[in-house]
Design a protein around this motif. Structure first.
Motif, mmCIF file in Angstrom:
data_model
loop_
_atom_site.group_PDB
_atom_site.id
_atom_site.type_symbol
_atom_site.label_atom_id
_atom_site.label_comp_id
_atom_site.label_asym_id
_atom_site.label_seq_id
_atom_site.Cartn_x
_atom_site.Cartn_y
_atom_site.Cartn_z
ATOM 1 N N VAL A 148 0.820 -1.214 0.000
ATOM 2 C CA VAL A 148 0.000 0.000 0.000
ATOM 3 C C VAL A 148 0.857 1.268 0.000
ATOM 4 O O VAL A 148 0.608 2.180 -0.811
ATOM 5 N N PRO A 149 1.895 1.390 0.843
ATOM 6 C CA PRO A 149 2.728 2.596 0.765
ATOM 7 C C PRO A 149 3.395 2.770 -0.607
ATOM 8 O O PRO A 149 3.450 3.888 -1.138
ATOM 9 N N PHE A 150 3.893 1.671 -1.166
ATOM 10 C CA PHE A 150 4.543 1.769 -2.475
ATOM 11 C C PHE A 150 3.566 2.227 -3.540
ATOM 12 O O PHE A 150 3.844 3.139 -4.335
ATOM 13 N N TRP A 151 2.374 1.629 -3.575
ATOM 14 C CA TRP A 151 1.422 1.939 -4.632
ATOM 15 C C TRP A 151 0.732 3.281 -4.420
ATOM 16 O O TRP A 151 0.272 3.894 -5.391
ATOM 17 N N ARG A 152 0.678 3.780 -3.207
ATOM 18 C CA ARG A 152 0.212 5.154 -3.022
ATOM 19 C C ARG A 152 1.162 6.137 -3.708
ATOM 20 O O ARG A 152 0.730 7.114 -4.332
ATOM 21 N N ASP A 153 2.442 5.873 -3.591
ATOM 22 C CA ASP A 153 3.429 6.725 -4.260
ATOM 23 C C ASP A 153 3.308 6.609 -5.773
ATOM 24 O O ASP A 153 3.365 7.625 -6.488
ATOM 25 N N ILE A 154 3.144 5.377 -6.289
ATOM 26 C CA ILE A 154 2.996 5.204 -7.740
ATOM 27 C C ILE A 154 1.737 5.901 -8.240
ATOM 28 O O ILE A 154 1.742 6.550 -9.306
ATOM 29 N N GLN A 155 0.639 5.787 -7.503
ATOM 30 C CA GLN A 155 -0.593 6.476 -7.867
ATOM 31 C C GLN A 155 -0.364 7.976 -7.968
ATOM 32 O O GLN A 155 -0.802 8.625 -8.927
ATOM 33 N N ALA A 156 0.335 8.547 -7.015
ATOM 34 C CA ALA A 156 0.593 9.988 -7.026
ATOM 35 C C ALA A 156 1.442 10.377 -8.240
ATOM 36 O O ALA A 156 1.166 11.389 -8.906
ATOM 37 N N ARG A 157 2.471 9.594 -8.514
ATOM 38 C CA ARG A 157 3.328 9.888 -9.673
ATOM 39 C C ARG A 157 2.535 9.766 -10.977
ATOM 40 O O ARG A 157 2.686 10.603 -11.882
ATOM 41 N N ALA A 158 1.715 8.731 -11.080
ATOM 42 C CA ALA A 158 0.944 8.527 -12.307
ATOM 43 C C ALA A 158 -0.073 9.642 -12.503
ATOM 44 O O ALA A 158 -0.276 10.126 -13.628
ATOM 45 N N ALA A 159 -0.723 10.064 -11.429
ATOM 46 C CA ALA A 159 -1.704 11.141 -11.535
ATOM 47 C C ALA A 159 -1.029 12.439 -11.960
ATOM 48 O O ALA A 159 -1.538 13.173 -12.820
ATOM 49 N N ALA A 161 1.602 12.733 -13.707
ATOM 50 C CA ALA A 161 2.055 12.580 -15.090
ATOM 51 C C ALA A 161 0.903 12.391 -16.074
ATOM 52 O O ALA A 161 1.136 12.377 -17.284
ATOM 53 N N ASP A 162 -0.322 12.236 -15.573
ATOM 54 C CA ASP A 162 -1.485 11.915 -16.394
ATOM 55 C C ASP A 162 -1.235 10.654 -17.209
ATOM 56 O O ASP A 162 -1.474 10.592 -18.412
ATOM 57 N N VAL A 163 -0.742 9.626 -16.529
ATOM 58 C CA VAL A 163 -0.448 8.326 -17.128
ATOM 59 C C VAL A 163 -1.193 7.262 -16.333
ATOM 60 O O VAL A 163 -1.247 7.320 -15.104
ATOM 61 N N LYS A 164 -1.786 6.292 -17.016
ATOM 62 C CA LYS A 164 -2.475 5.196 -16.342
ATOM 63 C C LYS A 164 -1.517 4.005 -16.204
ATOM 64 O O LYS A 164 -0.925 3.562 -17.197
ATOM 65 N N VAL A 165 -1.381 3.515 -14.987
ATOM 66 C CA VAL A 165 -0.571 2.330 -14.723
ATOM 67 C C VAL A 165 -1.487 1.114 -14.740
ATOM 68 O O VAL A 165 -2.475 1.058 -14.003
ATOM 69 N N HIS A 192 -5.436 6.373 -11.060
ATOM 70 C CA HIS A 192 -4.569 6.155 -12.220
ATOM 71 C C HIS A 192 -3.870 4.796 -12.168
ATOM 72 O O HIS A 192 -2.868 4.583 -12.839
ATOM 73 N N VAL A 193 -4.404 3.888 -11.360
ATOM 74 C CA VAL A 193 -3.931 2.509 -11.316
ATOM 75 C C VAL A 193 -5.132 1.610 -11.573
ATOM 76 O O VAL A 193 -6.169 1.743 -10.919
ATOM 77 N N GLY A 194 -4.998 0.731 -12.556
ATOM 78 C CA GLY A 194 -6.098 -0.167 -12.906
ATOM 79 C C GLY A 194 -5.564 -1.433 -13.523
ATOM 80 O O GLY A 194 -4.444 -1.863 -13.231
ATOM 81 N N ALA A 195 -6.337 -2.046 -14.413
ATOM 82 C CA ALA A 195 -6.010 -3.373 -14.941
ATOM 83 C C ALA A 195 -5.477 -3.327 -16.353
ATOM 84 O O ALA A 195 -5.958 -2.570 -17.197
ATOM 85 N N GLU A 196 -4.481 -4.162 -16.597
ATOM 86 C CA GLU A 196 -4.174 -4.624 -17.944
ATOM 87 C C GLU A 196 -4.841 -5.984 -18.049
ATOM 88 O O GLU A 196 -4.494 -6.911 -17.323
#
Length: 333
Positions: A148-159, A161-165, A192-196
């Motif tokens: 959860v801490p790691f992916w909160r950071d990734i979510q913030a970076r993706a948002a 950057a306007d990029v979907k992970v 900004h985190v979802g499914a492939e």
């Protein structure tokens, strides 16, 4: 909708030749590896991050080939407790988000990762049947203290950057099915985190990929076209949790996966195996699969991932492309 291919299977060919092959197969989309388990044979990341001119020239090669760059892929284990693997894969993901933003590419594909089962662990630990309380305790640690801490950071970076992970729901990861994907989204308040949506890993788990798409809805950002064949006779004896893998001998140049880890050899008679589109499921699956993705996003990219060991790289790509394009036509897309 964009139908294309993930170019990892063409890693031994130059980028321009790879794009030419995709175009000749009638495909219009490409997904390029930017780290993780695999290297970066088709993209000079440092040059592109450093120079707007280099980015313009790089994207121009796609335009000239009639191919759209629809995704960057850095599948790996960013939560691996092995210090030779986890930190590097995590950095690859962060850098891929930065690169995607610089290139104007809106999708980065990766895996959720898998930590160890306790603080100080050195091996990743996949827990899927936590009937004993010790396993739930380990899962709580993996989720709350690491993921959860790691992916909160990734979510913030993706948002930013306007990029979907786009997370591939892959066994040997914390996120391997729709419920675990939703758990990650909910616990990180992700936008900004979802499914492939890769159906191949869902098939052998007994999950209906079309039902999964309808359940996840607009949390599906991107898709892969890879099929799975269930070998019923073998499956009746060993089930889908088949652990009869063996080490690849050193003289056969095993594929490195980071650190000291390498890709193992599959069982000789596997319960299931990855095959080209159409060799595991026919139009009765692929047509409604594409229609379901189209309902979520008419502009979604669906990229072939060729891992059929019974076919060579070009033969497998060609068969997958023919079947995927035919399914798209029958789907009315």
């Amino acid at each position: 909708m964009h139908l294309g291919a993930y170019t990892a299977c063409l890693h031994d060919r130059p980028l321009d030749e790879s794009l030419k092959i995709l175009g000749e197969l009638g495909l219009t989309s490409a997904e390029i590896n930017t780290g993780g388990f695999i290297g970066t044979p088709h993209i000079p990341i440092d040059d592109l991050l450093a120079s707007a001119g280099a980015r313009e020239d790089y994207l121009g090669r796609y335009a000239q080939a009639g191919i759209t760059l629809t995704g960057l892929n850095c599948n790996g284990n960013p939560l691996n407790p092995d210090p030779l693997v986890g930190p590097r894969h995590a950095d690859d993901l962060r850098r891929s988000i930065e690169l995607a933003a610089a290139l104007g590419v809106k999708r980065v594909v990766t895996m959720s990762g898998l930590p160890g089962g306790h603080p100080g662990a050195t091996l990743a630990n996949w827990i899927v049947n936590p009937w004993d309380s010790q396993f739930l305790n380990a899962l709580d640690y993996q989720w709350q203290e690491v993921a959860v801490p790691f992916w909160r950071d990734i979510q913030a970076r993706a948002a930013d950057a306007d990029v979907k992970v786009c997370i591939e729901m892959h066994p040997q990861n914390l996120v391997f099915n729709p419920p675990t994907l939703l758990r990650l989204i909910e616990q990180t308040n992700a936008t900004h985190v979802g499914a492939e949506m890769d159906p191949s890993h869902l098939f052998w788990q007994g999950i209906d990929p079309v039902a999964a798409i309808d359940h996840l809805g607009d949390r599906v950002f991107h898709a892969a076209a890879k099929d799975t064949r269930i070998n019923e006779e073998n499956c009746r004896l060993v089930g889908v949790l088949d652990d009869r893998f063996t080490h690849t001998p050193a003289d056969q140049n095993p594929l490195g996966l980071g650190g000291n880890n390498t890709l193992n050899q599959w069982p000789e008679q596997p319960a299931w195996q990855f095959v080209a589109v159409g060799r595991g499921h026919g139009d009765e699956f692929w047509v409604p699969f594409l229609q379901a993705l189209h309902r979520v996003d008419p502009g979604m990219a669906v990229n072939i991932e060729h891992e059929d060991t019974e076919l060579d790289q070009i033969e497998g790509l060609r068969l997958a492309a023919e079947n995927l394009i035919a399914a798209g036509r029958k789907a009315g897309l």
